[in-house]
Design a protein around this motif. Structure first.
Motif, PDB file in Angstrom:
ATOM      1  N   ALA A  17     -80.366 -15.345 -42.278  1.00  0.00           N
ATOM      2  CA  ALA A  17     -80.362 -16.696 -42.845  1.00  0.00           C
ATOM      3  C   ALA A  17     -78.924 -17.083 -43.172  1.00  0.00           C
ATOM      4  N   THR A  18     -78.717 -18.360 -43.369  1.00  0.00           N
ATOM      5  CA  THR A  18     -77.430 -18.851 -43.880  1.00  0.00           C
ATOM      6  C   THR A  18     -77.737 -19.696 -45.123  1.00  0.00           C
ATOM      7  N   ASP A  19     -76.693 -20.270 -45.713  1.00  0.00           N
ATOM      8  CA  ASP A  19     -76.937 -21.129 -46.876  1.00  0.00           C
ATOM      9  C   ASP A  19     -77.494 -22.488 -46.467  1.00  0.00           C
ATOM     10  N   ASP A  20     -77.629 -22.729 -45.164  1.00  0.00           N
ATOM     11  CA  ASP A  20     -78.232 -23.974 -44.671  1.00  0.00           C
ATOM     12  C   ASP A  20     -79.483 -23.620 -43.877  1.00  0.00           C
ATOM     13  N   PRO A  21     -80.651 -24.098 -44.290  1.00  0.00           N
ATOM     14  CA  PRO A  21     -81.897 -23.698 -43.604  1.00  0.00           C
ATOM     15  C   PRO A  21     -81.966 -24.130 -42.146  1.00  0.00           C
ATOM     16  N   ASP A  22     -81.100 -25.036 -41.729  1.00  0.00           N
ATOM     17  CA  ASP A  22     -81.125 -25.480 -40.332  1.00  0.00           C
ATOM     18  C   ASP A  22     -80.375 -24.541 -39.392  1.00  0.00           C
ATOM     19  N   TYR A  23     -79.701 -23.543 -39.977  1.00  0.00           N
ATOM     20  CA  TYR A  23     -78.856 -22.671 -39.147  1.00  0.00           C
ATOM     21  C   TYR A  23     -79.127 -21.198 -39.441  1.00  0.00           C
ATOM     22  N   LEU A  24     -78.975 -20.380 -38.395  1.00  0.00           N
ATOM     23  CA  LEU A  24     -79.136 -18.934 -38.511  1.00  0.00           C
ATOM     24  C   LEU A  24     -77.915 -18.258 -37.901  1.00  0.00           C
ATOM     25  N   ILE A  25     -77.722 -16.994 -38.263  1.00  0.00           N
ATOM     26  CA  ILE A  25     -76.693 -16.201 -37.602  1.00  0.00           C
ATOM     27  C   ILE A  25     -77.382 -15.089 -36.825  1.00  0.00           C
ATOM     28  N   VAL A  26     -77.073 -14.984 -35.534  1.00  0.00           N
ATOM     29  CA  VAL A  26     -77.583 -13.856 -34.758  1.00  0.00           C
ATOM     30  C   VAL A  26     -76.466 -12.835 -34.599  1.00  0.00           C
ATOM     31  N   GLU A  27     -76.863 -11.574 -34.671  1.00  0.00           N
ATOM     32  CA  GLU A  27     -75.898 -10.489 -34.528  1.00  0.00           C
ATOM     33  C   GLU A  27     -76.395  -9.588 -33.396  1.00  0.00           C
ATOM     34  N   TYR A  28     -75.575  -9.447 -32.383  1.00  0.00           N
ATOM     35  CA  TYR A  28     -75.962  -8.673 -31.188  1.00  0.00           C
ATOM     36  C   TYR A  28     -75.706  -7.195 -31.412  1.00  0.00           C
ATOM     37  N   LYS A  29     -76.681  -6.358 -31.033  1.00  0.00           N
ATOM     38  CA  LYS A  29     -76.579  -4.908 -31.197  1.00  0.00           C
ATOM     39  C   LYS A  29     -76.272  -4.237 -29.853  1.00  0.00           C
ATOM     40  N   ASP A  30     -75.816  -3.007 -29.922  1.00  0.00           N
ATOM     41  CA  ASP A  30     -75.614  -2.209 -28.706  1.00  0.00           C
ATOM     42  C   ASP A  30     -76.911  -1.531 -28.264  1.00  0.00           C
ATOM     43  N   ASP A  31     -77.941  -1.578 -29.101  1.00  0.00           N
ATOM     44  CA  ASP A  31     -79.212  -0.916 -28.764  1.00  0.00           C
ATOM     45  C   ASP A  31     -79.827  -1.544 -27.519  1.00  0.00           C
ATOM     46  N   ALA A  32     -80.411  -0.683 -26.709  1.00  0.00           N
ATOM     47  CA  ALA A  32     -81.098  -1.162 -25.512  1.00  0.00           C
ATOM     48  C   ALA A  32     -82.482  -0.533 -25.465  1.00  0.00           C
ATOM     49  N   THR A  33     -83.459  -1.338 -25.063  1.00  0.00           N
ATOM     50  CA  THR A  33     -84.798  -0.787 -24.832  1.00  0.00           C
ATOM     51  C   THR A  33     -85.291  -1.315 -23.496  1.00  0.00           C
ATOM     52  N   ALA A  34     -86.282  -0.648 -22.960  1.00  0.00           N
ATOM     53  CA  ALA A  34     -86.915  -1.134 -21.730  1.00  0.00           C
ATOM     54  C   ALA A  34     -88.382  -0.746 -21.767  1.00  0.00           C
ATOM     55  N   PHE A  35     -89.158  -1.384 -20.906  1.00  0.00           N
ATOM     56  CA  PHE A  35     -90.596  -1.111 -20.787  1.00  0.00           C
ATOM     57  C   PHE A  35     -91.273  -1.270 -22.136  1.00  0.00           C
ATOM     58  N   ASN A  36     -91.024  -2.430 -22.739  1.00  0.00           N
ATOM     59  CA  ASN A  36     -91.639  -2.777 -24.018  1.00  0.00           C
ATOM     60  C   ASN A  36     -91.324  -1.746 -25.104  1.00  0.00           C
ATOM     61  N   GLY A  37     -90.075  -1.324 -25.140  1.00  0.00           N
ATOM     62  CA  GLY A  37     -89.615  -0.446 -26.207  1.00  0.00           C
ATOM     63  C   GLY A  37     -89.869   1.032 -25.976  1.00  0.00           C
ATOM     64  N   VAL A  38     -90.500   1.397 -24.849  1.00  0.00           N
ATOM     65  CA  VAL A  38     -90.823   2.807 -24.590  1.00  0.00           C
ATOM     66  C   VAL A  38     -89.550   3.611 -24.321  1.00  0.00           C
ATOM     67  N   LYS A  39     -88.624   3.019 -23.560  1.00  0.00           N
ATOM     68  CA  LYS A  39     -87.344   3.671 -23.278  1.00  0.00           C
ATOM     69  C   LYS A  39     -86.310   3.093 -24.244  1.00  0.00           C
ATOM     70  N   ARG A  40     -85.583   3.987 -24.897  1.00  0.00           N
ATOM     71  CA  ARG A  40     -84.597   3.532 -25.886  1.00  0.00           C
ATOM     72  C   ARG A  40     -83.247   4.153 -25.611  1.00  0.00           C
ATOM     73  N   GLY A  41     -82.202   3.416 -25.926  1.00  0.00           N
ATOM     74  CA  GLY A  41     -80.853   3.962 -25.762  1.00  0.00           C
ATOM     75  C   GLY A  41     -79.830   3.029 -26.349  1.00  0.00           C
ATOM     76  N   MET A  42     -78.593   3.277 -25.979  1.00  0.00           N
ATOM     77  CA  MET A  42     -77.514   2.456 -26.479  1.00  0.00           C
ATOM     78  C   MET A  42     -76.563   2.194 -25.330  1.00  0.00           C
ATOM     79  N   ILE A  43     -76.058   0.999 -25.266  1.00  0.00           N
ATOM     80  CA  ILE A  43     -75.065   0.663 -24.249  1.00  0.00           C
ATOM     81  C   ILE A  43     -73.827   0.231 -25.021  1.00  0.00           C
ATOM     82  N   ARG A  44     -72.827   1.148 -25.057  1.00  0.00           N
ATOM     83  CA  ARG A  44     -71.657   0.905 -25.901  1.00  0.00           C
ATOM     84  C   ARG A  44     -70.941  -0.381 -25.486  1.00  0.00           C
ATOM     85  N   GLY A  45     -70.701  -1.249 -26.454  1.00  0.00           N
ATOM     86  CA  GLY A  45     -69.979  -2.496 -26.173  1.00  0.00           C
ATOM     87  C   GLY A  45     -70.872  -3.652 -25.739  1.00  0.00           C
ATOM     88  N   LYS A  46     -72.167  -3.361 -25.534  1.00  0.00           N
ATOM     89  CA  LYS A  46     -73.075  -4.390 -25.018  1.00  0.00           C
ATOM     90  C   LYS A  46     -73.194  -5.591 -25.946  1.00  0.00           C
TER      91      LYS A  46
END
Ligand code: TMP
Length: 238
Positions: A17-46
């Motif tokens: 959330a932010t201090d304004d309800p009309d706006y959000l902050i997204v934060e991108y992670k290096d985590d990676a999943t595939a096949f609906n979360g069955v395969k998990r890993g990390m892609i450095r820098g992603k």
């Protein structure tokens, strides 16, 4: 804009959330999943690469008249976006056979279509994101028929814009997934991300995969592929 409490953590992003309800902050992670979360890993820098790429592509789409949630890049991994109600449809555009299309219909990967296809899936992890058509999506009130028609139009316009851009970069846009959201006044805008996590991007000359399929299929060179696709984008992005 002030970053407030975390609202949600997805497979590849966190949303704050932010201090304004009309706006959000997204934060991108290096985590990676595939096949609906069955395969998990990390892609450095992603996270940083996807943040940058998605923002540049959304800016291009805005310039082409397609409304998006993008507001401003805040840091390497963080972006300010408009808050929307996500429409629970995964909108998949395909220019060339690959992935689940090839599996479902028993055709090789890499067959170019005369015109793009648009597929809808019901965004529901518990059900494994099943394919859905307009009638069923309307019956389930996921979106109205008018909204779905507009979403399909946007998806095809986005395909034309992205294909043209990637072609200049020596990259073939095979397929990609989009998500749309509704602003409080009902306007439909492009949301989520456009990145190597959500697109199939092949080197136009060699067919080398420069996207998340390297992770999904254990092809190796995952980080290098993400760096290479960002480099291609930036060298053609004056
Ligand atoms: P598919 O061939 O596995 O259906 O994938 C089509 C495109 O959608 C491909 O570019 C990858 C992207 N995609 C996502 O972004 N998220 C998903 O959960 C899935 C299954 C595919």
């Amino acid at each position: 804009m002030e970053k407030r409490q975390q609202l949600y953590e997805g497979k590849a992003k966190k949303v704050f959330a932010t201090d304004d309800p009309d706006y959000l902050i997204v934060e991108y992670k290096d985590d990676a999943t595939a096949f609906n979360g069955v395969k998990r890993g990390m892609i450095r820098g992603k996270g940083a690469i996807n943040n940058r790429m998605s923002n540049r592509l959304m800016q291009k789409l805005e310039a082409a008249g397609i409304p998006t949630h993008f507001v401003r890049e805040l840091s390497d991994r963080e972006t300010l976006v408009k808050s929307v109600e996500i429409i629970p449809l995964e909108v998949i555009v395909r220019n060339t056979s690959a992935g689940s299309f090839s599996q479902r219909y028993g055709v090789a990967e890499g067959i170019d279509f005369e015109s793009p296809t648009v597929e809808l899936s019901y965004k529901n992890d518990a059900l494994g994101d099943p394919l859905i058509n307009t009638d069923s999506a309307a019956a389930l009130k996921l979106a109205s028929r008018t909204e779905i028609a507009l979403i399909r139009q946007y998806a095809l316009r986005i395909d034309r814009e992205l294909r043209r851009f990637w072609r200049i970069c020596g990259v073939k846009l095979v397929d990609f997934k989009l998500e749309f959201g509704r602003l409080p006044d009902g306007e439909i805008i492009l949301a989520d991300e456009i990145s190597p996590d959500t697109c199939r991007l092949w080197d136009a000359a060699t067919g080398e995969k420069l996207d998340k399929d390297r992770f999904r299929r254990d092809l190796g060179g995952v980080e290098d592929a993400y760096r290479e696709i960002l480099r291609r984008m930036e060298s053609h992005d004056a």
